[in-house]
Structure formats: structure tokens, C-alpha cells
Design a protein around this motif. Structure first.
Motif, mmCIF file in Angstrom:
data_model
loop_
_atom_site.group_PDB
_atom_site.id
_atom_site.type_symbol
_atom_site.label_atom_id
_atom_site.label_comp_id
_atom_site.label_asym_id
_atom_site.label_seq_id
_atom_site.Cartn_x
_atom_site.Cartn_y
_atom_site.Cartn_z
ATOM 1 N N ALA A 197 22.096 157.082 25.688
ATOM 2 C CA ALA A 197 23.067 156.716 24.639
ATOM 3 C C ALA A 197 22.471 155.828 23.559
ATOM 4 C CB ALA A 197 24.265 156.010 25.273
ATOM 5 N N LEU B 102 22.738 157.249 19.804
ATOM 6 C CA LEU B 102 24.095 157.202 19.253
ATOM 7 C C LEU B 102 24.499 155.768 18.944
ATOM 8 C CD1 LEU B 102 26.764 158.636 18.552
ATOM 9 C CD2 LEU B 102 27.431 158.372 20.952
ATOM 10 N N VAL C 119 29.890 157.021 25.690
ATOM 11 C CA VAL C 119 29.972 157.631 24.360
ATOM 12 C C VAL C 119 31.306 157.300 23.708
ATOM 13 C CG1 VAL C 119 30.112 159.840 23.148
ATOM 14 C CG2 VAL C 119 28.313 159.470 24.844
#
Length: 359
Positions: free
Chosen positions: A221, A224, A260
Motif C-alpha cells: 500500500a 497509494l 486501501v
């Protein structure tokens, strides 16, 4: 003579019992009242036959013998009448339950015998779950129709513009590719969710460490989070938590979905914290964000398919399919675990709880 009487009574009782069993099996598709009548008649017939056999072997003459037989006959008659009344009530309550089942919506009738009341209450709960699932399915169909139609319409317009030579901007090609990837991710999520709801999710379980799972999820992650300007932090309980028996890929996807979603709803310069440990005999994985919290009325519904609350995890411009929480819940429950969310601090805290590995 007494021994012979006992043998005769036993023999007659066995014959009557066998006859009753045969009749009950032959008429097993009949009503409960008919089956109860068979039981009562068989019991009374066995009693009467046994008493009659013993009486005939005893030294009873004249009126004494008839008195004994008469008393037994009266008992049999009384028992049959009581059985008829009871069976009539049972049949009546059964028919009341059947009529309630045929009505829409189904509401469990009250005052039934305990066994029938349990059946009625169970049916009411099952009907309520089915109505909720049907409502969720309708919402999902409407949601999918909307969220598929919008990007498809845009892709069609861009493709026609390129085909007609109206534009030659390669950014249109890049945008089409982006939308294709988004739709592909959405279809993948829908397929995964359908497998979960159909009970077709296959897990390959093994002993895994939750600290390693947290590290892998954070690594996946990072890009992102960096693009959003969100910091990632980890808090692993010391000593390292006990392992769990789980499918590393599936559980990793559930945790990644939580992370997310947390990143997408945390403002820039905010922090998303992953933590793991043991609490109350259960291993846990937690994700805390800075989303500002979820309205209390929505907390119990954030895992529902296609739920769109004020701050619900819904499709976003960065490609989210909006099914991440529902998929995470299905994966966790397939592992015999629990998942929940509470408002905490500057945002909310999602927590996965799993039983530790045995042995």
C-alpha cells in the motif's frame, strides 16, 4: 399360572407394539394427530391386552373379573379422549403455523407449543435474512448498472472521437486504458463477492504470522499512500502475536481492502496505523484511519453490499469498486473470525479478530 399370565401379557404387548410401529411407518405421511392416535391406541391396546391376559389367568370369577376389565376399558377410553383433544390442538396449531408461513410477510405466530414456536421463530429469522439479502441484491444490481454505465458511456464517446479523427490526443487512449482497468477491478470484486455468497470460497490454510502479514500489506500500500500524501505506521504487540491458521492470500486481501479504504478516506498528511496483537484470547488485526468518523447510524451497515452512507466506502475516482468491506467481511467470516468497526480518535478503527492456531 402367574408366570404364564406374565408371558402372555408380554407376548401380546410385543405384538401390539409391532403392529403400532408398522402402522406408524405405513401412515408416516399423515398428520401429527393421526400419528398420535396410533401411539395412544397402541399403548392402550397393549395395556388392555396385558391386563386381560393376567386377569384370565388369575383366580377371579364372575363380577370381579368384569370389574377389572371394565376399569381398564374406562382408562383406555379416557386416555383416548385426552389424546384426541391434545392431538386436535397440535393439529390446529400446526395449521396456524402453515397459514402464517403462506402469508406475506411472514410473522411468527405466538402461543404455539414450544417445539413449534422454535420452528416459527427460526423461520421468521430466516425470512428476515432472505428479505435483507434480496434487498441487498436489488441495490447491488442498481449500483452495478449505474457504475458500469457511466465509464462505458465515456469510453464509447472517447473511442468514437478517436475513430472519427475528431481528436488525436493520446490522453484519450490513456483514459480509456484507465477505465478498462477500473472496470476489470470491479468485475474481479463482483466475482469474488459472488463466490463468497455462494459459499464457494476455497481456503488453503496454514500457520501464518500476523506481523509478517502487516509488513506485506504495508509494502503493497506504500505507493497509494504516497500518492495520497498519507503516512503508514505499524504497531506490533511485543512479543510477536501467536500465529493463526489462515489462507495468507485471502486474509491478506481482506486486510489490504481495509488499508486501501482507510487511505482513500484519510486526508493528506493524515496517518493510517496498522496494529496486531492478542486480546481476549483472540488474535487481532486493526486498521485505524483519520477519516473523521462514521455516523453512528451507519456503523452497523458499512459492511453491507452496495451500502452508500454519508461517508460510506463507495466507488471513487481512483478506481475503487466499493465492495472492499463486503469482501473483507466474507473472507474473515470464512476463517471463523469476526470483523467490526468503531469510531476512535480522529477517525474509525476496523478490527479483524481470529482464533489462534491450535497446537
Amino acid at each position: 399360572m402367574t408366570a404364564m399370565g406374565l408371558m402372555a401379557a408380554a407376548g401380546l404387548g410385543v405384538l401390539v407394539a409391532l403392529a403400532g410401529i408398522w402402522v406408524s411407518r405405513w401412515r408416516r405421511a399423515q398428520s401429527i394427530g393421526a400419528l398420535m392416535a396410533v401411539v395412544v391406541v397402541a399403548a392402550m391396546a397393549a395395556t388392555f391386552a396385558g391386563v386381560a391376559a393376567i386377569t384370565l389367568q388369575m383366580v377371579l370369577e364372575g363380577s370381579a373379573r368384569f370389574v377389572v376389565l371394565g376399569v381398564v376399558a374406562v382408562g383406555a377410553l379416557v386416555g383416548t379422549c385426552v389424546a384426541a383433544v391434545v392431538s386436535r390442538r397440535v393439529v390446529g396449531e400446526s395449521r396456524r403455523l402453515v397459514e402464517a408461513v403462506r402469508s406475506v410477510p411472514f410473522v411468527a405466530p405466538q402461543g404455539l407449543p414450544s417445539e413449534l414456536q422454535i420452528i416459527a421463530n427460526t423461520l421468521e429469522e430466516a425470512y428476515a435474512r432472505e428479505r435483507a439479502l434480496e434487498g441487498a441484491r436489488r441495490e447491488l444490481v442498481a449500483w452495478v448498472s449505474h457504475d458500469l454505465r457511466t465509464p462505458l458511456a465515456g469510453m464509447r464517446a472517447m473511442a468514437e472521437a478517436l475513430e472519427d479523427g475528431v481528436v488525436t490526443d493520446l490522453r484519450y487512449v490513456s483514459r480509456i486504458r484507465h477505465e478498462v482497468e477500473r472496470l476489470s477491478a470491479m468485475v474481479d470484486d463482483l466475482f469474488e463477492l459472488s463466490r463468497i455468497h455462494a459459499g464457494a470460497l476455497r481456503l488453503s490454510r496454514s500457520h501464518i504470522g500476523l506481523a509478517d502479514l502487516v509488513a506485506d500489506t504495508m509494502a503493497g500500500a506504500e505507493a497509494l499512500a504516497a500518492a495520497k500524501g498519507v503516512r503508514l505506521a505499524a504497531a506490533v504487540e511485543a512479543p510477536v502475536p501467536v500465529p493463526v491458521e489462515a489462507d495468507a492470500g485471502a486474509l491478506g486481501r481482506a486486510l489490504a481492502n481495509l488499508v486501501v479504504n482507510a487511505i482513500r478516506h484519510t486526508p493528506s498528511d493524515g496517518t493510517v496505523t496498522l496494529s496486531t496483537g492478542v486480546s481476549g484470547g483472540m488474535a487481532y488485526l486493526a486498521v485505524a484511519d483519520a477519516c473523521g468518523g462514521i455516523p453512528p447510524a451507519d456503523l452497523e451497515r458499512v459492511f453491507d453490499v452496495a451500502f452508500r452512507g454519508e461517508t460510506a466506502r463507495t466507488p471513487t475516482a481512483d478506481g475503487g469498486a466499493g465492495l472492499g468491506l463486503a469482501i473483507a467481511q466474507g473472507i474473515v467470516e470464512a476463517h471463523d473470525g469476526e470483523i467490526g468497526v468503531v469510531n476512535a480518535g480522529a477517525g474509525c478503527r476496523f478490527e479483524i479478530r481470529l482464533p489462534p492456531a491450535s497446537g
